[in-house]
Write a protein that holds these residues in place. Structure first.
Motif, PDB file in Angstrom:
ATOM      1  N   LYS A  65      59.009  46.690  -8.124  1.00 45.33           N
ATOM      2  CA  LYS A  65      57.639  47.157  -7.900  1.00 45.33           C
ATOM      3  C   LYS A  65      57.605  48.524  -7.228  1.00 45.33           C
ATOM      4  CE  LYS A  65      55.770  42.512  -7.293  1.00 45.33           C
ATOM      5  NZ  LYS A  65      55.160  41.577  -6.322  1.00 45.33           N
ATOM      6  N   LEU A  66      58.676  48.877  -6.501  1.00 49.19           N
ATOM      7  CA  LEU A  66      58.712  50.132  -5.753  1.00 49.19           C
ATOM      8  C   LEU A  66      59.165  51.287  -6.629  1.00 49.19           C
ATOM      9  CD1 LEU A  66      60.445  48.889  -2.480  1.00 49.19           C
ATOM     10  CD2 LEU A  66      58.028  49.325  -2.825  1.00 49.19           C
ATOM     11  N   THR A  67      58.774  52.486  -6.242  1.00 53.30           N
ATOM     12  CA  THR A  67      59.271  53.694  -6.892  1.00 53.30           C
ATOM     13  C   THR A  67      60.490  54.160  -6.109  1.00 53.30           C
ATOM     14  OG1 THR A  67      57.019  54.285  -7.482  1.00 53.30           O
ATOM     15  CG2 THR A  67      58.665  56.006  -7.655  1.00 53.30           C
ATOM     16  N   ILE A  68      61.671  53.882  -6.642  1.00 51.64           N
ATOM     17  CA  ILE A  68      62.916  54.223  -5.948  1.00 51.64           C
ATOM     18  C   ILE A  68      63.909  54.808  -6.938  1.00 51.64           C
ATOM     19  CG2 ILE A  68      62.712  52.541  -4.084  1.00 51.64           C
ATOM     20  CD1 ILE A  68      64.493  50.671  -5.651  1.00 51.64           C
ATOM     21  N   GLU A  69      65.017  55.324  -6.398  1.00 55.56           N
ATOM     22  CA  GLU A  69      66.136  55.851  -7.171  1.00 55.56           C
ATOM     23  C   GLU A  69      65.695  56.972  -8.110  1.00 55.56           C
ATOM     24  OE1 GLU A  69      69.528  55.159  -6.991  1.00 55.56           O
ATOM     25  OE2 GLU A  69      69.046  54.035  -5.200  1.00 55.56           O
ATOM     26  N   ASN A  70      66.005  56.872  -9.401  1.00 59.02           N
ATOM     27  CA  ASN A  70      65.772  57.960 -10.349  1.00 59.02           C
ATOM     28  C   ASN A  70      64.298  58.277 -10.540  1.00 59.02           C
ATOM     29  OD1 ASN A  70      68.501  58.264 -10.780  1.00 59.02           O
ATOM     30  ND2 ASN A  70      68.525  56.857 -12.513  1.00 59.02           N
ATOM     31  N   ASP A  71      63.441  57.266 -10.532  1.00 56.76           N
ATOM     32  CA  ASP A  71      62.011  57.504 -10.713  1.00 56.76           C
ATOM     33  C   ASP A  71      61.446  58.346  -9.573  1.00 56.76           C
ATOM     34  OD1 ASP A  71      62.091  55.973 -13.001  1.00 56.76           O
ATOM     35  OD2 ASP A  71      61.519  54.128 -11.947  1.00 56.76           O
ATOM     36  N   LEU A  72      61.844  58.016  -8.349  1.00 54.81           N
ATOM     37  CA  LEU A  72      61.364  58.763  -7.192  1.00 54.81           C
ATOM     38  C   LEU A  72      61.897  60.185  -7.204  1.00 54.81           C
ATOM     39  CD1 LEU A  72      59.852  58.838  -4.503  1.00 54.81           C
ATOM     40  CD2 LEU A  72      61.926  57.991  -3.413  1.00 54.81           C
ATOM     41  N   HIS A  73      63.176  60.330  -7.507  1.00 58.01           N
ATOM     42  CA  HIS A  73      63.773  61.668  -7.538  1.00 58.01           C
ATOM     43  C   HIS A  73      63.109  62.520  -8.618  1.00 58.01           C
ATOM     44  CE1 HIS A  73      66.768  64.658  -6.648  1.00 58.01           C
ATOM     45  NE2 HIS A  73      67.057  64.754  -7.934  1.00 58.01           N
ATOM     46  N   LYS A  74      62.838  61.918  -9.763  1.00 60.44           N
ATOM     47  CA  LYS A  74      62.200  62.641 -10.860  1.00 60.44           C
ATOM     48  C   LYS A  74      60.793  63.073 -10.484  1.00 60.44           C
ATOM     49  CE  LYS A  74      63.112  60.852 -14.747  1.00 60.44           C
ATOM     50  NZ  LYS A  74      63.157  59.977 -15.941  1.00 60.44           N
ATOM     51  N   SER A  75      60.047  62.218  -9.783  1.00 57.27           N
ATOM     52  CA  SER A  75      58.682  62.580  -9.399  1.00 57.27           C
ATOM     53  C   SER A  75      58.686  63.696  -8.351  1.00 57.27           C
ATOM     54  CB  SER A  75      57.924  61.368  -8.885  1.00 57.27           C
ATOM     55  OG  SER A  75      58.449  60.941  -7.655  1.00 57.27           O
ATOM     56  N   ILE A  76      59.658  63.691  -7.445  1.00 55.76           N
ATOM     57  CA  ILE A  76      59.751  64.762  -6.449  1.00 55.76           C
ATOM     58  C   ILE A  76      60.047  66.090  -7.125  1.00 55.76           C
ATOM     59  CG2 ILE A  76      61.142  65.639  -4.526  1.00 55.76           C
ATOM     60  CD1 ILE A  76      61.391  62.723  -3.583  1.00 55.76           C
ATOM     61  N   VAL A  77      60.992  66.084  -8.062  1.00 55.82           N
ATOM     62  CA  VAL A  77      61.328  67.310  -8.788  1.00 55.82           C
ATOM     63  C   VAL A  77      60.135  67.797  -9.596  1.00 55.82           C
ATOM     64  CG1 VAL A  77      62.778  68.225 -10.647  1.00 55.82           C
ATOM     65  CG2 VAL A  77      63.800  66.857  -8.837  1.00 55.82           C
ATOM     66  N   ASP A  78      59.403  66.873 -10.214  1.00 53.01           N
ATOM     67  CA  ASP A  78      58.215  67.251 -10.981  1.00 53.01           C
ATOM     68  C   ASP A  78      57.139  67.858 -10.084  1.00 53.01           C
ATOM     69  OD1 ASP A  78      59.354  66.438 -13.327  1.00 53.01           O
ATOM     70  OD2 ASP A  78      58.350  64.481 -13.355  1.00 53.01           O
ATOM     71  N   ASN A  79      56.960  67.308  -8.890  1.00 54.07           N
ATOM     72  CA  ASN A  79      55.964  67.857  -7.964  1.00 54.07           C
ATOM     73  C   ASN A  79      56.339  69.267  -7.533  1.00 54.07           C
ATOM     74  OD1 ASN A  79      54.397  65.573  -8.050  1.00 54.07           O
ATOM     75  ND2 ASN A  79      55.316  64.661  -6.220  1.00 54.07           N
ATOM     76  N   ILE A  80      57.617  69.502  -7.258  1.00 50.48           N
ATOM     77  CA  ILE A  80      58.055  70.847  -6.865  1.00 50.48           C
ATOM     78  C   ILE A  80      57.890  71.812  -8.035  1.00 50.48           C
ATOM     79  CG2 ILE A  80      60.052  72.218  -6.173  1.00 50.48           C
ATOM     80  CD1 ILE A  80      60.970  69.797  -4.527  1.00 50.48           C
ATOM     81  N   ARG A  81      58.227  71.364  -9.247  1.00 50.92           N
ATOM     82  CA  ARG A  81      58.064  72.218 -10.427  1.00 50.92           C
ATOM     83  C   ARG A  81      56.591  72.555 -10.646  1.00 50.92           C
ATOM     84  NH1 ARG A  81      60.356  69.149 -14.256  1.00 50.92           N
ATOM     85  NH2 ARG A  81      62.409  69.905 -13.654  1.00 50.92           N
ATOM     86  N   ARG A  82      55.701  71.570 -10.409  1.00 46.93           N
ATOM     87  CA  ARG A  82      54.267  71.804 -10.558  1.00 46.93           C
ATOM     88  C   ARG A  82      53.788  72.858  -9.568  1.00 46.93           C
ATOM     89  NH1 ARG A  82      50.298  69.799  -7.642  1.00 46.93           N
ATOM     90  NH2 ARG A  82      51.679  68.274  -6.687  1.00 46.93           N
ATOM     91  N   LEU A  83      54.276  72.785  -8.319  1.00 47.13           N
ATOM     92  CA  LEU A  83      53.896  73.781  -7.319  1.00 47.13           C
ATOM     93  C   LEU A  83      54.368  75.170  -7.726  1.00 47.13           C
ATOM     94  CD1 LEU A  83      54.702  71.861  -4.021  1.00 47.13           C
ATOM     95  CD2 LEU A  83      52.441  72.502  -4.863  1.00 47.13           C
ATOM     96  N   LYS A  84      55.568  75.258  -8.292  1.00 48.75           N
ATOM     97  CA  LYS A  84      56.093  76.557  -8.729  1.00 48.75           C
ATOM     98  C   LYS A  84      55.280  77.109  -9.894  1.00 48.75           C
ATOM     99  CE  LYS A  84      60.861  75.597  -7.482  1.00 48.75           C
ATOM    100  NZ  LYS A  84      62.200  75.370  -8.016  1.00 48.75           N
ATOM    101  N   ASP A  85      54.935  76.239 -10.850  1.00 47.97           N
ATOM    102  CA  ASP A  85      54.172  76.691 -12.014  1.00 47.97           C
ATOM    103  C   ASP A  85      52.782  77.176 -11.630  1.00 47.97           C
ATOM    104  OD1 ASP A  85      56.310  76.069 -13.603  1.00 47.97           O
ATOM    105  OD2 ASP A  85      55.494  74.140 -14.281  1.00 47.97           O
ATOM    106  N   MET A  86      52.166  76.536 -10.624  1.00 42.00           N
ATOM    107  CA  MET A  86      50.837  76.958 -10.183  1.00 42.00           C
ATOM    108  C   MET A  86      50.907  78.266  -9.396  1.00 42.00           C
ATOM    109  SD  MET A  86      48.725  73.522  -9.153  1.00 42.00           S
ATOM    110  CE  MET A  86      49.507  73.394  -7.596  1.00 42.00           C
ATOM    111  N   GLY A  87      52.079  78.585  -8.871  1.00 41.58           N
ATOM    112  CA  GLY A  87      52.229  79.814  -8.107  1.00 41.58           C
ATOM    113  C   GLY A  87      51.751  79.701  -6.683  1.00 41.58           C
TER     114      GLY A  87
END
Length: 125
Positions: free
Chosen positions: A62-84
């Motif tokens: 039920k929890l967001t852990i391991e690869n799913d969590l790491h992927k979401s963190i990377v996606d959030n950082i990429r989103r911040l970079k794309d928005m500038g």
């Protein structure tokens, strides 16, 4: 060895420590999971019944852990970079993101915020 949510863990490890081996589960979440499943923190994985192990497995799924969590963190950082945004630019430059000092104490942030530089960025120079 006990197979627990895609990880082999030795039977002599306490359940509290075994839960903390997963990326995204710290002491507070592990304590909450043990309380929810009515497990003693010091209970070893080998002492748990098959029913208790399946309950732990279900709670972990039920929890967001391991690869799913790491992927979401990377996606959030990429989103911040794309928005500038400022935070995205700080991540890209490898500098502290949340207002810390940079003159003397930015070594850790520079180490953690390293970005893979693409070959396209180097051609412009």
């Amino acid at each position: 060895m006990v197979f627990l949510h895609s990880m082999m863990i030795h039977e002599s490890v306490p359940i509290f420590k075994a839960l903390q081996r997963f990326y995204g589960i710290g002491p507070n979440v592990a304590n909450r999971l043990c309380a929810k499943l009515t497990l003693y923190r010091t209970a070893k994985l080998g002492e748990l019944s098959q029913k208790q192990l399946t309950q732990v497995q279900q709670e972990l799924s039920k929890l967001t852990i391991e690869n799913d969590l790491h992927k979401s963190i990377v996606d959030n950082i990429r989103r911040l970079k794309d928005m500038g945004t400022l935070r995205g630019r700080r991540h890209a430059m490898g500098l502290p993101v949340r207002g810390q000092r940079t003159q003397t104490q930015a070594k850790t942030a520079k180490k953690l915020n390293r970005v893979e530089r693409s070959m396209g960025a180097r051609r412009n120079h």
